[in-house]
Design a protein around this motif. Structure first.
Motif, PDB file in Angstrom:
ATOM      1  N   GLU A 177      36.136  12.451  13.200  1.00 20.74           N
ATOM      2  CA  GLU A 177      36.689  11.283  12.507  1.00 20.74           C
ATOM      3  C   GLU A 177      35.620  10.651  11.617  1.00 20.74           C
ATOM      4  O   GLU A 177      34.495  10.419  12.040  1.00 20.74           O
ATOM      5  N   GLY A 178      35.989  10.383  10.387  1.00 19.20           N
ATOM      6  CA  GLY A 178      35.057   9.765   9.460  1.00 19.20           C
ATOM      7  C   GLY A 178      34.219  10.740   8.664  1.00 19.20           C
ATOM      8  O   GLY A 178      33.494  10.333   7.750  1.00 19.20           O
ATOM      9  N   LEU A 179      34.307  12.029   9.020  1.00 21.97           N
ATOM     10  CA  LEU A 179      33.602  13.030   8.222  1.00 21.97           C
ATOM     11  C   LEU A 179      34.395  13.352   6.960  1.00 21.97           C
ATOM     12  O   LEU A 179      35.626  13.376   6.969  1.00 21.97           O
ATOM     13  N   GLY A 180      33.661  13.642   5.880  1.00 22.75           N
ATOM     14  CA  GLY A 180      34.322  14.074   4.659  1.00 22.75           C
ATOM     15  C   GLY A 180      34.492  15.584   4.623  1.00 22.75           C
ATOM     16  O   GLY A 180      35.572  16.106   4.348  1.00 22.75           O
ATOM     17  N   TYR A 181      33.397  16.308   4.924  1.00 17.12           N
ATOM     18  CA  TYR A 181      33.414  17.777   4.862  1.00 17.12           C
ATOM     19  C   TYR A 181      32.797  18.383   6.125  1.00 17.12           C
ATOM     20  O   TYR A 181      31.886  17.814   6.739  1.00 17.12           O
ATOM     21  N   LEU A 182      33.292  19.555   6.447  1.00 15.81           N
ATOM     22  CA  LEU A 182      32.662  20.445   7.415  1.00 15.81           C
ATOM     23  C   LEU A 182      32.432  21.761   6.685  1.00 15.81           C
ATOM     24  O   LEU A 182      33.380  22.398   6.232  1.00 15.81           O
ATOM     25  N   ILE A 183      31.161  22.142   6.529  1.00 16.08           N
ATOM     26  CA  ILE A 183      30.806  23.299   5.710  1.00 16.08           C
ATOM     27  C   ILE A 183      30.479  24.494   6.608  1.00 16.08           C
ATOM     28  O   ILE A 183      29.639  24.403   7.512  1.00 16.08           O
ATOM     29  N   ILE A 184      31.136  25.606   6.334  1.00 24.23           N
ATOM     30  CA  ILE A 184      30.922  26.851   7.070  1.00 24.23           C
ATOM     31  C   ILE A 184      30.438  27.899   6.068  1.00 24.23           C
ATOM     32  O   ILE A 184      31.088  28.134   5.046  1.00 24.23           O
ATOM     33  N   THR A 185      29.316  28.556   6.364  1.00 30.79           N
ATOM     34  CA  THR A 185      28.698  29.409   5.344  1.00 30.79           C
ATOM     35  C   THR A 185      28.605  30.889   5.711  1.00 30.79           C
ATOM     36  O   THR A 185      27.902  31.644   5.034  1.00 30.79           O
ATOM     37  N   LEU A 192      30.532   5.446  -0.117  1.00 31.77           N
ATOM     38  CA  LEU A 192      29.537   6.506  -0.207  1.00 31.77           C
ATOM     39  C   LEU A 192      28.367   6.214   0.732  1.00 31.77           C
ATOM     40  O   LEU A 192      28.091   5.061   1.047  1.00 31.77           O
ATOM     41  N   PRO A 193      27.635   7.221   1.195  1.00 39.52           N
ATOM     42  CA  PRO A 193      27.823   8.647   0.901  1.00 39.52           C
ATOM     43  C   PRO A 193      28.924   9.276   1.756  1.00 39.52           C
ATOM     44  O   PRO A 193      29.292   8.744   2.796  1.00 39.52           O
ATOM     45  N   ILE A 194      29.409  10.419   1.291  1.00 42.21           N
ATOM     46  CA  ILE A 194      30.369  11.212   2.049  1.00 42.21           C
ATOM     47  C   ILE A 194      29.611  11.940   3.159  1.00 42.21           C
ATOM     48  O   ILE A 194      28.635  12.637   2.891  1.00 42.21           O
ATOM     49  N   ARG A 195      30.069  11.778   4.378  1.00 42.16           N
ATOM     50  CA  ARG A 195      29.388  12.417   5.513  1.00 42.16           C
ATOM     51  C   ARG A 195      29.799  13.889   5.612  1.00 42.16           C
ATOM     52  O   ARG A 195      30.988  14.212   5.563  1.00 42.16           O
ATOM     53  N   LEU A 249      25.603  10.827  -3.089  1.00 41.06           N
ATOM     54  CA  LEU A 249      27.009  11.173  -2.899  1.00 41.06           C
ATOM     55  C   LEU A 249      27.285  11.719  -1.500  1.00 41.06           C
ATOM     56  O   LEU A 249      28.369  11.525  -0.955  1.00 41.06           O
ATOM     57  N   PHE A 250      26.291  12.410  -0.926  1.00 42.81           N
ATOM     58  CA  PHE A 250      26.514  13.092   0.343  1.00 42.81           C
ATOM     59  C   PHE A 250      25.380  12.801   1.330  1.00 42.81           C
ATOM     60  O   PHE A 250      24.221  12.659   0.953  1.00 42.81           O
ATOM     61  N   GLN A 251      25.753  12.753   2.592  1.00 45.65           N
ATOM     62  CA  GLN A 251      24.785  12.661   3.684  1.00 45.65           C
ATOM     63  C   GLN A 251      25.107  13.788   4.664  1.00 45.65           C
ATOM     64  O   GLN A 251      26.213  13.852   5.204  1.00 45.65           O
ATOM     65  N   VAL A 252      24.152  14.693   4.891  1.00 43.79           N
ATOM     66  CA  VAL A 252      24.423  15.919   5.636  1.00 43.79           C
ATOM     67  C   VAL A 252      23.776  15.870   7.019  1.00 43.79           C
ATOM     68  O   VAL A 252      22.591  15.526   7.153  1.00 43.79           O
ATOM     69  N   THR A 253      24.569  16.219   8.029  1.00 47.61           N
ATOM     70  CA  THR A 253      24.054  16.428   9.381  1.00 47.61           C
ATOM     71  C   THR A 253      24.092  17.921   9.675  1.00 47.61           C
ATOM     72  O   THR A 253      25.166  18.537   9.667  1.00 47.61           O
ATOM     73  N   ARG A 254      22.939  18.494   9.888  1.00 43.85           N
ATOM     74  CA  ARG A 254      22.846  19.923  10.187  1.00 43.85           C
ATOM     75  C   ARG A 254      22.781  20.130  11.696  1.00 43.85           C
ATOM     76  O   ARG A 254      22.015  19.458  12.390  1.00 43.85           O
ATOM     77  N   LEU A 255      23.569  21.076  12.202  1.00 42.53           N
ATOM     78  CA  LEU A 255      23.524  21.473  13.604  1.00 42.53           C
ATOM     79  C   LEU A 255      23.288  22.978  13.680  1.00 42.53           C
ATOM     80  O   LEU A 255      24.068  23.752  13.125  1.00 42.53           O
TER      81      LEU A 255
END
Length: 344
Positions: free
Chosen positions: A101-109, A183-186, A214-220
């Protein structure tokens, strides 16, 4: 298309895992079962065990292979395997606690990152519907990763125009409704422990204005790639012709793992690894006497940066990274090998 980059990529040592050889995994695609060994084109597929079938099918059905009546011997030769990353428990906790909840994107690479995501959903008892209802938008680096997410049940996935982390970071759209104080988009980025920081760094460098990111990234780091110890008979010694003409590398980790195996075998037979590249053919016992066909530029740079290959013996699809481009440059490489043999 040979890689001409000389970017230095360090070789990282890590604890090897052993893999038991299954001789039935070698498959010949030849017009005759009596084809002499020196007429075969011997190819090793280095992705994790069981994940090489798509590339194998593309190669065996490639128009260039058929047009030139190439005689192929293909062996699945996993150089890596995957394990849980240090942040996998935190990823499970985030999913079970409603952290999407509250996240903008979930990035899968990568397809492997998609598989780990699916595994985490199962273990946390979170459904695809719940992910969708959270409002988070999924983004994939390319077609293969997007297809893996679609297999999980996600049908609205952003894919950039080119399958690289740099292009994804540059093209990721600003979501509607995000402006000013929103902003930023999480962004959540669950990935391999060995993945570069390209995506987080470039996303966080994008600005709405001079001061607002624009973006704030949390890396796991949800999974890790560990090397496999290959049987000695698969590794070329300094004075022989090796088990393969070509190795297809799908990641820098696979390159590192292969070279660790080459060095290990050399040490076991008490022979120093020779990394001076032959001026005539560009091959070296320091790389196992193989030509490298890589899925993309980053993996090709790992080969060249190791100092074990000449530029002319590292191939990668410059404009179309991914499975199809990988198969295309491998077919080109096989054609080049036939040309060399003809003139020898």
């Amino acid at each position: 298309i040979p890689c001409t980059s000389s970017t230095n990529v360090p070789v990282v040592k890590s604890k090897p895992h052993r893999w038991g050889i299954n001789r039935s995994e070698t498959r010949r695609y030849a017009t005759s079962t009596s084809t002499p060994l020196d007429e075969l084109l011997r190819i090793g597929l280095t992705r994790e065990e069981g994940k090489n079938s798509q590339l194998e099918e593309l190669l065996t059905k490639h128009p260039m292979v058929a047009a030139r009546n190439m005689e192929l011997s293909i062996k699945e030769t996993p150089c890596i395997q995957h394990a849980d990353g240090v942040d996998y428990p935190a990823f499970l906790e985030l999913l079970t606690s409603g952290g999407l909840e509250g996240l903008g994107y979930l990035i899968i690479t990568s397809p492997e990152a998609a598989r780990v995501f699916g595994q985490a959903l199962d273990e946390s008892y979170v459904s695809v519907k719940e992910v969708t209802q959270s409002g988070v938008q999924l983004a994939a680096v390319g077609g293969a990763t997007s297809a893996a997410l679609e297999d999980l049940g996600f049908d609205d996935v952003f894919v950039p125009s080119k399958a690289t982390g740099e292009i994804l970071a540059a093209e990721l759209p600003v979501l509607e409704g995000y402006e000013g104080e929103d902003l930023p988009i999480r962004v959540l980025y669950p990935c391999s422990a060995k993945a570069a920081d390209t995506i987080p760094t470039q996303l966080e460098a994008r600005r709405a204005d001079t001061s607002t990111p624009l973006f704030q990234v949390t890396r796991l780091n949800t999974y890790d790639t560990v090397p496999v110890t290959l049987p000695n008979q698969l590794i070329s010694g300094p004075s022989d012709n090796g088990s393969f003409d070509v190795l297809c590398f799908g990641s820098p980790s696979a390159v590192t793992a292969w070279l660790e195996n080459v060095d290990r075998v050399a040490a076991e037979i008490n022979t120093a690894v020779e990394i001076n590249i032959d001026e005539d053919d560009g091959l070296s016992a320091g790389n196992g006497n193989v030509i490298a066909c890589c899925i993309g530029k980053t993996t090709a740079q790992a080969c060249v940066g190791s100092g074990r290959w000449s530029d002319n013996n590292v191939y990668y699809p410059e404009k179309t990274p991914g499975l199809k481009g990988w198969a295309d440059v491998t077919a080109i490489c096989l054609g080049d090998i036939l040309e060399r043999r003809f003139w020898e």
